[in-house]
Design a protein around this motif. Structure first.
Motif, PDB file in Angstrom:
ATOM      1  N   SER A  44       0.842  -1.196   0.000  1.00  0.00           N
ATOM      2  CA  SER A  44       0.000   0.000   0.000  1.00  0.00           C
ATOM      3  C   SER A  44       0.880   1.251   0.000  1.00  0.00           C
ATOM      4  O   SER A  44       2.081   1.179   0.286  1.00  0.00           O
ATOM      5  N   PRO A  45       0.294   2.408  -0.277  1.00  0.00           N
ATOM      6  CA  PRO A  45       1.080   3.650  -0.241  1.00  0.00           C
ATOM      7  C   PRO A  45       1.733   3.915   1.117  1.00  0.00           C
ATOM      8  O   PRO A  45       2.748   4.593   1.190  1.00  0.00           O
ATOM      9  N   ARG A  46       1.169   3.352   2.169  1.00  0.00           N
ATOM     10  CA  ARG A  46       1.784   3.526   3.494  1.00  0.00           C
ATOM     11  C   ARG A  46       3.170   2.909   3.558  1.00  0.00           C
ATOM     12  O   ARG A  46       3.985   3.295   4.385  1.00  0.00           O
ATOM     13  N   ALA A  47       3.451   1.956   2.679  1.00  0.00           N
ATOM     14  CA  ALA A  47       4.785   1.340   2.654  1.00  0.00           C
ATOM     15  C   ALA A  47       5.852   2.367   2.286  1.00  0.00           C
ATOM     16  O   ALA A  47       6.962   2.327   2.822  1.00  0.00           O
ATOM     17  N   SER A  48       5.522   3.293   1.397  1.00  0.00           N
ATOM     18  CA  SER A  48       6.515   4.316   1.036  1.00  0.00           C
ATOM     19  C   SER A  48       6.775   5.258   2.211  1.00  0.00           C
ATOM     20  O   SER A  48       7.907   5.710   2.409  1.00  0.00           O
ATOM     21  N   ILE A  49       5.747   5.515   2.999  1.00  0.00           N
ATOM     22  CA  ILE A  49       5.927   6.342   4.201  1.00  0.00           C
ATOM     23  C   ILE A  49       6.825   5.617   5.194  1.00  0.00           C
ATOM     24  O   ILE A  49       7.761   6.199   5.753  1.00  0.00           O
ATOM     25  N   ALA A  50       6.558   4.326   5.393  1.00  0.00           N
ATOM     26  CA  ALA A  50       7.386   3.524   6.306  1.00  0.00           C
ATOM     27  C   ALA A  50       8.826   3.464   5.813  1.00  0.00           C
ATOM     28  O   ALA A  50       9.772   3.551   6.611  1.00  0.00           O
ATOM     29  N   LEU A  51       9.001   3.340   4.515  1.00  0.00           N
ATOM     30  CA  LEU A  51      10.341   3.289   3.942  1.00  0.00           C
ATOM     31  C   LEU A  51      11.097   4.587   4.204  1.00  0.00           C
ATOM     32  O   LEU A  51      12.265   4.573   4.608  1.00  0.00           O
ATOM     33  N   MET A  52      10.436   5.714   4.016  1.00  0.00           N
ATOM     34  CA  MET A  52      11.100   7.001   4.239  1.00  0.00           C
ATOM     35  C   MET A  52      11.423   7.218   5.717  1.00  0.00           C
ATOM     36  O   MET A  52      12.518   7.681   6.053  1.00  0.00           O
ATOM     37  N   LYS A  53      10.492   6.879   6.600  1.00  0.00           N
ATOM     38  CA  LYS A  53      10.748   7.055   8.039  1.00  0.00           C
ATOM     39  C   LYS A  53      11.876   6.161   8.513  1.00  0.00           C
ATOM     40  O   LYS A  53      12.713   6.571   9.318  1.00  0.00           O
ATOM     41  N   THR A  54      11.917   4.944   8.004  1.00  0.00           N
ATOM     42  CA  THR A  54      12.983   4.021   8.378  1.00  0.00           C
ATOM     43  C   THR A  54      14.320   4.525   7.849  1.00  0.00           C
ATOM     44  O   THR A  54      15.338   4.467   8.546  1.00  0.00           O
ATOM     45  N   ALA A  55      14.332   5.038   6.626  1.00  0.00           N
ATOM     46  CA  ALA A  55      15.565   5.587   6.052  1.00  0.00           C
ATOM     47  C   ALA A  55      16.060   6.790   6.863  1.00  0.00           C
ATOM     48  O   ALA A  55      17.268   6.947   7.070  1.00  0.00           O
ATOM     49  N   GLN A  56      15.141   7.625   7.328  1.00  0.00           N
ATOM     50  CA  GLN A  56      15.537   8.761   8.159  1.00  0.00           C
ATOM     51  C   GLN A  56      16.159   8.282   9.469  1.00  0.00           C
ATOM     52  O   GLN A  56      17.156   8.847   9.931  1.00  0.00           O
ATOM     53  N   ALA A  57      15.602   7.247  10.056  1.00  0.00           N
ATOM     54  CA  ALA A  57      16.152   6.711  11.306  1.00  0.00           C
ATOM     55  C   ALA A  57      17.541   6.121  11.077  1.00  0.00           C
ATOM     56  O   ALA A  57      18.465   6.366  11.860  1.00  0.00           O
ATOM     57  N   ILE A  58      17.710   5.368  10.005  1.00  0.00           N
ATOM     58  CA  ILE A  58      19.016   4.776   9.693  1.00  0.00           C
ATOM     59  C   ILE A  58      20.042   5.878   9.428  1.00  0.00           C
ATOM     60  O   ILE A  58      21.183   5.793   9.879  1.00  0.00           O
ATOM     61  N   ALA A  59      19.635   6.912   8.708  1.00  0.00           N
ATOM     62  CA  ALA A  59      20.554   8.029   8.444  1.00  0.00           C
ATOM     63  C   ALA A  59      21.029   8.644   9.761  1.00  0.00           C
ATOM     64  O   ALA A  59      22.220   8.922   9.932  1.00  0.00           O
ATOM     65  N   LEU A  60      20.110   8.835  10.681  1.00  0.00           N
ATOM     66  CA  LEU A  60      20.470   9.404  11.982  1.00  0.00           C
ATOM     67  C   LEU A  60      21.443   8.485  12.720  1.00  0.00           C
ATOM     68  O   LEU A  60      22.452   8.939  13.258  1.00  0.00           O
ATOM     69  N   PHE A  61      21.162   7.184  12.720  1.00  0.00           N
ATOM     70  CA  PHE A  61      22.049   6.223  13.386  1.00  0.00           C
ATOM     71  C   PHE A  61      23.431   6.199  12.752  1.00  0.00           C
ATOM     72  O   PHE A  61      24.424   5.938  13.420  1.00  0.00           O
ATOM     73  N   GLU A  62      23.494   6.459  11.462  1.00  0.00           N
ATOM     74  CA  GLU A  62      24.772   6.467  10.758  1.00  0.00           C
ATOM     75  C   GLU A  62      25.468   7.828  10.841  1.00  0.00           C
ATOM     76  O   GLU A  62      26.513   8.029  10.237  1.00  0.00           O
ATOM     77  N   GLY A  63      24.864   8.763  11.551  1.00  0.00           N
ATOM     78  CA  GLY A  63      25.486  10.063  11.772  1.00  0.00           C
ATOM     79  C   GLY A  63      25.258  11.088  10.680  1.00  0.00           C
ATOM     80  O   GLY A  63      25.994  12.058  10.571  1.00  0.00           O
ATOM     81  N   HIS A  64      24.223  10.877   9.854  1.00  0.00           N
ATOM     82  CA  HIS A  64      23.934  11.815   8.776  1.00  0.00           C
ATOM     83  C   HIS A  64      22.665  12.602   9.093  1.00  0.00           C
ATOM     84  O   HIS A  64      21.786  12.118   9.787  1.00  0.00           O
ATOM     85  N   ASP A  65      22.567  13.800   8.543  1.00  0.00           N
ATOM     86  CA  ASP A  65      21.336  14.575   8.707  1.00  0.00           C
ATOM     87  C   ASP A  65      20.537  14.604   7.405  1.00  0.00           C
ATOM     88  O   ASP A  65      19.726  15.481   7.169  1.00  0.00           O
ATOM     89  N   PHE A  66      20.796  13.632   6.537  1.00  0.00           N
ATOM     90  CA  PHE A  66      20.081  13.508   5.262  1.00  0.00           C
ATOM     91  C   PHE A  66      19.991  12.031   4.904  1.00  0.00           C
ATOM     92  O   PHE A  66      20.769  11.207   5.379  1.00  0.00           O
ATOM     93  N   VAL A  67      19.027  11.710   4.054  1.00  0.00           N
ATOM     94  CA  VAL A  67      18.849  10.340   3.567  1.00  0.00           C
ATOM     95  C   VAL A  67      19.534  10.211   2.214  1.00  0.00           C
ATOM     96  O   VAL A  67      19.378  11.064   1.348  1.00  0.00           O
ATOM     97  N   ALA A  68      20.290   9.131   2.041  1.00  0.00           N
ATOM     98  CA  ALA A  68      20.984   8.846   0.778  1.00  0.00           C
ATOM     99  C   ALA A  68      20.249   7.729   0.036  1.00  0.00           C
ATOM    100  O   ALA A  68      19.567   6.912   0.667  1.00  0.00           O
ATOM    101  N   PRO A  69      20.374   7.662  -1.281  1.00  0.00           N
ATOM    102  CA  PRO A  69      19.709   6.608  -2.055  1.00  0.00           C
ATOM    103  C   PRO A  69      20.077   5.199  -1.580  1.00  0.00           C
ATOM    104  O   PRO A  69      19.248   4.298  -1.578  1.00  0.00           O
ATOM    105  N   GLU A  70      21.332   5.032  -1.168  1.00  0.00           N
ATOM    106  CA  GLU A  70      21.782   3.715  -0.718  1.00  0.00           C
ATOM    107  C   GLU A  70      21.004   3.226   0.500  1.00  0.00           C
ATOM    108  O   GLU A  70      20.769   2.025   0.650  1.00  0.00           O
TER     109      GLU A  70
END
Length: 124
Positions: A44-70
């Protein structure tokens, strides 16, 4: 949660996530007609929201203030896979439920990656 939401997400990456999820709902549109026989319902479209929120969390854990394509590519299968429903005949093809989900999401990820990822610069 507030710090995670503060991470910058380029609009092209939002579109990328939406297209990854859309590819599970309409595989033929994204050049994956063979996957249609495995999928009864795509994510569902909610999957894209979950994907973006998860990517933001991973970026933070990796020490970045932005999300990368990888980060989105790395998370696409685990986030989207359990959100698709398989056709019953997928079992009869010798494909396990888990394998078919991973196959469909990974193939969608590969196709959309080649076609839609556009990166100019990742600095604010």
């Amino acid at each position: 949660q507030k710090e995670c939401r503060a991470g910058y997400v380029d609009p092209s990456l939002v579109q990328y996530a939406v297209k990854l999820v859309s590819a599970t709902r309409d595989p033929a549109k994204y050049g994956l007609p063979e996957l249609s026989r495995f999928l009864s319902f795509g994510a569902s479209p909610r999957a894209s929201i979950a994907l973006m929120k998860t990517a933001q969390a991973i970026a933070l854990f990796e020490g970045h203030d932005f999300v990368a394509p990888e980060q989105i590519q790395k998370l696409a299968v685990p986030v989207i896979a359990h959100r698709v429903v398989l056709e019953p005949q997928a079992r009869f093809s010798g494909v396990t439920k888990h394998h078919a989900r991973l196959l469909s999401c990974q193939s969608a990820s590969d196709t959309v990656t080649a076609e839609y990822v556009y990166v100019e610069t990742w600095t604010k």
